[in-house]
Structure formats: C-alpha cells, structure tokens
Motif scaffolding. Structure first.
Motif, mmCIF file in Angstrom:
data_model
loop_
_atom_site.group_PDB
_atom_site.id
_atom_site.type_symbol
_atom_site.label_atom_id
_atom_site.label_comp_id
_atom_site.label_asym_id
_atom_site.label_seq_id
_atom_site.Cartn_x
_atom_site.Cartn_y
_atom_site.Cartn_z
ATOM 1 N N GLY A 110 15.339 -40.828 -4.340
ATOM 2 C CA GLY A 110 14.569 -40.114 -3.326
ATOM 3 C C GLY A 110 15.304 -38.986 -2.653
ATOM 4 N N GLU B 70 14.481 -35.259 -3.965
ATOM 5 C CA GLU B 70 13.185 -34.734 -3.554
ATOM 6 C C GLU B 70 13.217 -34.220 -2.117
ATOM 7 O OE1 GLU B 70 12.425 -37.680 -6.833
ATOM 8 O OE2 GLU B 70 13.734 -37.552 -5.099
ATOM 9 N N LEU C 4 10.768 -45.792 -2.131
ATOM 10 C CA LEU C 4 10.344 -44.996 -1.000
ATOM 11 C C LEU C 4 9.123 -45.637 -0.358
ATOM 12 C CD1 LEU C 4 10.744 -41.394 -2.368
ATOM 13 C CD2 LEU C 4 12.237 -42.627 -0.826
ATOM 14 N N GLU D 126 5.840 -40.294 -4.900
ATOM 15 C CA GLU D 126 6.077 -41.249 -3.831
ATOM 16 C C GLU D 126 5.692 -40.567 -2.530
ATOM 17 O OE1 GLU D 126 7.028 -44.230 -4.258
ATOM 18 O OE2 GLU D 126 8.316 -44.409 -6.010
ATOM 19 N N SER E 39 14.408 -37.275 -10.006
ATOM 20 C CA SER E 39 13.091 -37.511 -9.415
ATOM 21 C C SER E 39 12.248 -38.454 -10.253
ATOM 22 C CB SER E 39 12.361 -36.177 -9.245
ATOM 23 O OG SER E 39 12.216 -35.553 -10.503
#
Length: 652
Positions: free
Chosen positions: A113, A116, A541, A554, A602
């Motif tokens: 995460g 991103e 996430l 997510e 990702s």
C-alpha cells in the motif's frame, strides 16, 4: 508533476488545518525552561515579549518536516500527507541516494500500500472521470451507477477531491526544510549501542542527537519538535537542554509521539491505528501543542484513539509495549520446546490458550524468534533503564526475553544439523525467506543472518537463499559484510552462499529446505480470500462497507468520506508522470538483468504459492523440510515424500 525539491508550496493551495501552535510568551517554552525531573514532565517558562520572531495568535499548520526517510519516517509522512492535502509534508534525509529512490518509481522500502499512497501524495492526480464500463476487467460487476451516486453525494457535501496537487516532497536540503516547517518530526534510527558504556543494552543516540542539534539550530521560533523515534525516557530533557544552550530566549514545545508500526502492515497501522499517543509538558503551552498535533491526526483517526499523556509516559510507553509483545513471543517459543519433547503440538496449544479472553490469540505463534529493528533493542533499552535505576531484578527479568529469543533460533539450527547426521559438508541447504517477517523487505536483526552464520561453520556445499520481497543485490551486500566473521561467504567471492531470484532454482538439488520467513507463498495450504470488511486483518488496506470498491483496487477511507477513495487501477492514467530512477537503482538493475521482474508493488494479491510437488521432485533424497514458522501442513508434505521437522512438533 512532482514539486521540485526546493519548490515553495503554493500558498493559495493551503487550507487552514484548524489547529494552532503555541503562540505567546506565556504559552510557549523558551531556552531557559527547565524540565522538572521529579515531576511528570512539567516545566517553568521565562519569555521575552520583545522577541520579534515570537509567533502571536493562533496560526494553522501549513508545513510539516519529517527528518529521516527510513522505515518509520517515509510511511508516516506519506500517510500524513495523503490524509492532509492542505499541508505540505517534506521528508528530509542526508542520504541523497535514498532521497533519489523516494523520488523515483522504485521506493527504497517495501510495504503493501505504500507505493500507491506515495504516488498520489507525491505526484498528484488530475481531475478524472469515472472509469468507462469497457475498462473494467472481464466479469467484473457493474458498479458504475454506485460510483456516480457517490459523485452526487460528494457534490452535495461540497467535496472536490477528484484531483489534488502534490503535497509530499522528498529532499536532501535538511536545514532549509526544517526552517520552513511549523512541526518538525524526528524519525531516525536509534539502534542498540555496541561500544562503550551500556554496550549491548543502552540505546545508541548518536544519530538522534545529531539530528536534534540540526533541528534546534534551524527550526523556526515557535515550532513544535516531535520525537517519533523510539528513545529512552527523559530524551525530551536532552533536547530542552540543547535549546537552552543554542537558542536561549526562543520558544519551542517538545512532544513525544511514538510510532507503533509493524513491518509488513505499516500502512494499515497508520490508517487504522490502535492508538496515537501524544506526550507533552503538562503546562497550558504543552497541552496546546499536543492539541495541535492531534489536529493533524484527527482527520482520519477517531478522537477516542488519540491519547494525550505527560511526556515521560509517552516515551516509556513505546518501550513497554514492544517489550510486552516480545515477552509473549518468547513465552510461546519456550513452550514450543516442551511440545517437541512431550509430543504436544504448539499450534494446538496456541489455539487453546488463545481462546481465553484474558490472554487472546495475538503474538502466540511460535517460530524461530522475533527479529526486526524494534523488539530486541527496545527490550534491551528497558533492561538498561531498569539497571541504571538500580532495579537489577527487573532488568534480569526482561533480559531473559532476549535470551529466550536467541535460544529458540539456535535450537532450530541445531535441529537442522542433527537431522542431517551432524554434517553439512557437501550438502545444499536452501533458506526460503530472508526478511525478518513476511510482506516486508526489512532485514534488520533478521534471524536468517544468524542462521547463515551458524550453517557456514559446518562447511556446507551451498547455502541457497530466496526471498520474494528482498532484492537479491541487497541481500548479497549484507552477506558480504559477514567477511569479518571469517572467509568470504558469497559464492561469487569463493564462499558457499548464493542468492536466487527463482524459488525452484534455489531448491533444486537441495538436501534440506528451511522456511525462515512466513511468506504466504511458502504455505502448502490454500489461501483464503479476504472478505470485504470494515475491520480487515493486518496486511490489507482498510475497506469501507459504505463505499463502492472498484475491482482490483483498495479503498482507503477518511472517516467514511467518499472523497478519499483510491481508485488506483483506474486513476493511473490521471497521475502525473512518475520520476525516473537513478542509474544505480538496484531494482532497475534487477529488472534489466537476467532475473525475474520485481514484484509490482501495487499488485501484491493474489500471491502465487510455490508448487511443493515440483520442489520435491528436484530435491536430493532424503528430502528434509524444516518449518521455522509453523505454516506447513505436515501430512501433505509427507505424501510428497518430504520429512518435516517443525517448531513445536515432535517431528517426523
């Protein structure tokens, strides 16, 4: 595009954060303040009303500077920037190579995460429309109308978050960025001291002290200085004494805001923290500063989870928290030795006692011992604190936690050697995993390194290493540092250790495979799909049940606001151009070489599990598997002709 490193943030893009810093002589501390050692962090204040730089009246937080671009500073600053688009967050570090990697497509650390969030906050997003139906993956449910409904809701609520300007900057210009900031966060490494007084237990404050000196020298009068690093109790007093010498008559507040991040789940821990602790002086000025920092977190953290304490309690809380967790791991590991001797199964024991509500099931998974940069050094710091206060019995109690951890690791390695007829000469041993835990590239205090040292003493034919997250070049550089322990370790240098990028090549012709890290890829049981939940398990996430979720993405929520949905898969075309990497980027070297491509950050799930039948077919007989993380179903391996020795199990 990303902001240039030293670009001045557009003042028109800044929105008041709704909080203020200490603003008057009566409220703020100055260089002549004294911390009352006998009190709970209270202090006396002497001010100079004629100081033209003394801030007057409340002012918003517009700039935050985080000093330290490591495993704590980078993710923490990224999430703060992502959740506070009105605040410019700058991460500074004197390591220019590390800063270049933060400003590239290959970040220097791996966390699910993280890429991103950095991508959005660092590079910005252009205003983009809803994804067309044709762009959805085959078989994806039609949710375009739901998305449009949320867009209508956003308009009603006055939310305009479909585009944003970059507000996360990475820079090597430390002094300038400190000067421009309202809040300066110190997030540098504080390892265990290895030489001199307190060696082996005390915290090495060299880096922290150097950064604190820079902050005190360059910080703007009235700024808030925040301890994010894990530091010994009373560190705030050391900073205050620096202020008294270097900036007499000027006004600063010192806060303690310890991090509680676990490698592999750091982004989840930041987005959904169990608690945020903010320690301050018990004066009105201290409380105001604590409220100011709390205002930064309140955008996405429930107020009930933001705890304010006196500064000494906050500093000590982090050491105690990690020591308690380490204690649980050492406790269950000690029981695993009993299980192996009696025929009991450690997983059954853990499940049984974990159902007791007074105990709970967390941190009761037996293994080869804890690693990472926190547990060992924090336990030892607590030991040193107790011993320095004359509490020898307290220190001895907590030191045993570390002793048990080392015992567990050495016991595992001895078991490997014993099962292989007490000789590794000419044999190939494969280690699956090198990082100290799954879903991270963090190798600090990894048990794997100590295991390798012990195995090298047995003169094996080859020690093969495969890790799905760690870059082979990084592992090799760490292995080369073992030269101080004897002859060269790497195969390229004439030693026995070889790092692989393919798990099957690593396991081919092996006499024994050791599972050192609990990566899901190494399991031989089917992975269960993660259900859509507002309270996801660590490592995933957080999703909000009230929000639509595009397939393959997510959603990251901000107290249920639809404005913070991260449609990464569809917003990719609307992100600004990602900066190029430096020529010496190790991930680019790996991608351009003969090894397999680096896992796309990702796209962590679904994970590709190894084919154990394929591995078994290419192993030497007898085939040994040593499960150091209790993740293997033994019966399935036995059917493949593999003998399994597992932590907490009587064995084959």
């Amino acid at each position: 595009m990303s902001l240039p490193v030293d670009h001045e943030f557009d003042s028109e893009a800044i929105i008041s954060a709704g909080s203020s810093v200490p603003t008057s002589t009566e409220q703020s501390l100055n260089g002549t303040d004294r911390l009352d050692v006998a009190s709970s962090g209270t202090r006396t204040t002497v001010g100079d009303d004629n100081d033209p730089d003394t801030p007057v009246g409340p002012r918003p937080i517009r700039n935050i500077c985080c000093v330290g671009a490591g495993y704590v500073g980078g993710p923490t600053a990224a999430v703060i920037a992502f959740k506070n688009p009105q605040i410019r967050v700058t991460v500074v570090d004197k390591d220019e190579r590390r800063i270049r990697r933060w400003n590239s497509r290959h970040l220097p650390i791996y966390e699910p995460g993280l890429a991103e969030i950095v991508r959005i906050a660092r590079d910005g997003v252009r205003n983009h429309p809803s994804p067309p139906a044709s762009s959805k993956p085959d078989g994806a449910p039609h949710i375009l109308n739901e998305h449009e409904a949320h867009k209508a809701h956003n308009r009603q609520e006055g939310i305009t978050a479909s585009s944003r300007v970059p507000n996360l900057v990475f820079s090597a210009n430390v002094s300038k960025c400190i000067r421009q900031s309202d809040i300066v966060i110190i997030a540098v490494n504080t390892p265990t001291k290895m030489r001199g007084s307190g060696a082996g237990s005390a915290t090495d404050m060299t880096a922290f002290e150097a950064v604190a000196a820079d902050v005190v020298q360059h910080a703007r009068n009235g700024s808030i200085i925040v301890e994010k690093s894990t530091v010994p109790c009373k560190t705030a007093q050391m900073i205050q004494e620096m202020i008294a010498v270097r900036r007499p008559g000027e006004h600063f507040e010192i806060l303690s805001n310890p991090e509680f991040l676990a490698a592999g789940t750091a982004i989840h821990d930041l987005l959904r923290p169990d608690r945020v602790i903010i320690g301050s002086a018990t004066t009105e000025a201290g409380k105001t500063a604590a409220e100011t920092l709390a205002g930064v977190y309140s955008g996405w953290v429930d107020e009930a989870r933001i705890i304010t304490t006196n500064i000494w309690s906050s500093e000590l809380a982090k050491l105690v928290a990690n020591s308690m967790l380490a204690q649980r791991l050492s406790s269950i590991n000690s029981i695993s030795a009993l299980c192996e001797a009696t025929g009991a199964e450690i997983n059954e024991i853990s499940a049984s006692i974990g159902m007791d509500s007074r105990v709970g099931d967390k941190f009761l998974r037996a293994g080869i011992g804890f690693g990472g940069s926190c547990f060992k050094k924090d336990v030892l710091s607590l030991v040193y604190l107790a011993e320095s206060l004359g509490l020898k019995e307290v220190g001895a109690y907590w030191r045993q936690v570390v002793t048990m951890n080392e015992y567990q690791r050495n016991r595992f390695t001895s078991r490997v050697i014993k099962c292989l007829n007490n000789t590794l000469v000419g044999k190939k041993i494969t280690l699956l995993g090198y990082a100290f835990k799954k879903n991270t590239s963090d190798t600090r205090e990894a048990p794997a390194l100590e295991i390798i040292k012990t195995l090298l003493d047995e003169n094996p034919g080859e020690i093969a290493i495969f890790d799905p997250c760690c870059n082979p070049y990084v592992i090799e550089s760490e292995i080369r540092q073992l030269r101080g322990y004897g002859p060269p370790a790497l195969r390229d240098d004439g030693g026995a250790v070889k790092v692989y990028s393919d798990v099957y090549e690593a396991c081919a012709s092996s006499n024994a495979v050791l599972i050192v890290t609990e990566f899901d890829e190494f399991r031989n049981t089917e992975l269960v799909a993660v259900p859509h939940s507002s309270n996801p398990p660590p490592g995933h996430l957080p999703l909000n049940q009230d929000m639509p979720e595009f397939p393959g993405t997510e959603a990251i929520s901000r107290k249920g606001s639809a404005s913070d949905l991260l449609y990464v898969a569809y917003a990719e075309k609307d992100l600004e151009i990602e900066p190029n990497c430096a020529v010496d980027c190790p991930d680019c070297q790996r991608e351009n070489g003969s090894e397999v491509t680096v896992r796309k950050l990702s796209n962590n799930l679904p994970k590709n599990q190894v084919d154990w039948e394929r591995i078994s077919n290419n192993m030497e007989t007898p085939k040994w598997l040593f499960d150091g993380r209790c993740i293997i179903e033994i019966k399935k391996m036995t059917q493949l002709g593999i003998r399994v020795e597992s932590i907490g199990s009587a064995g084959f």
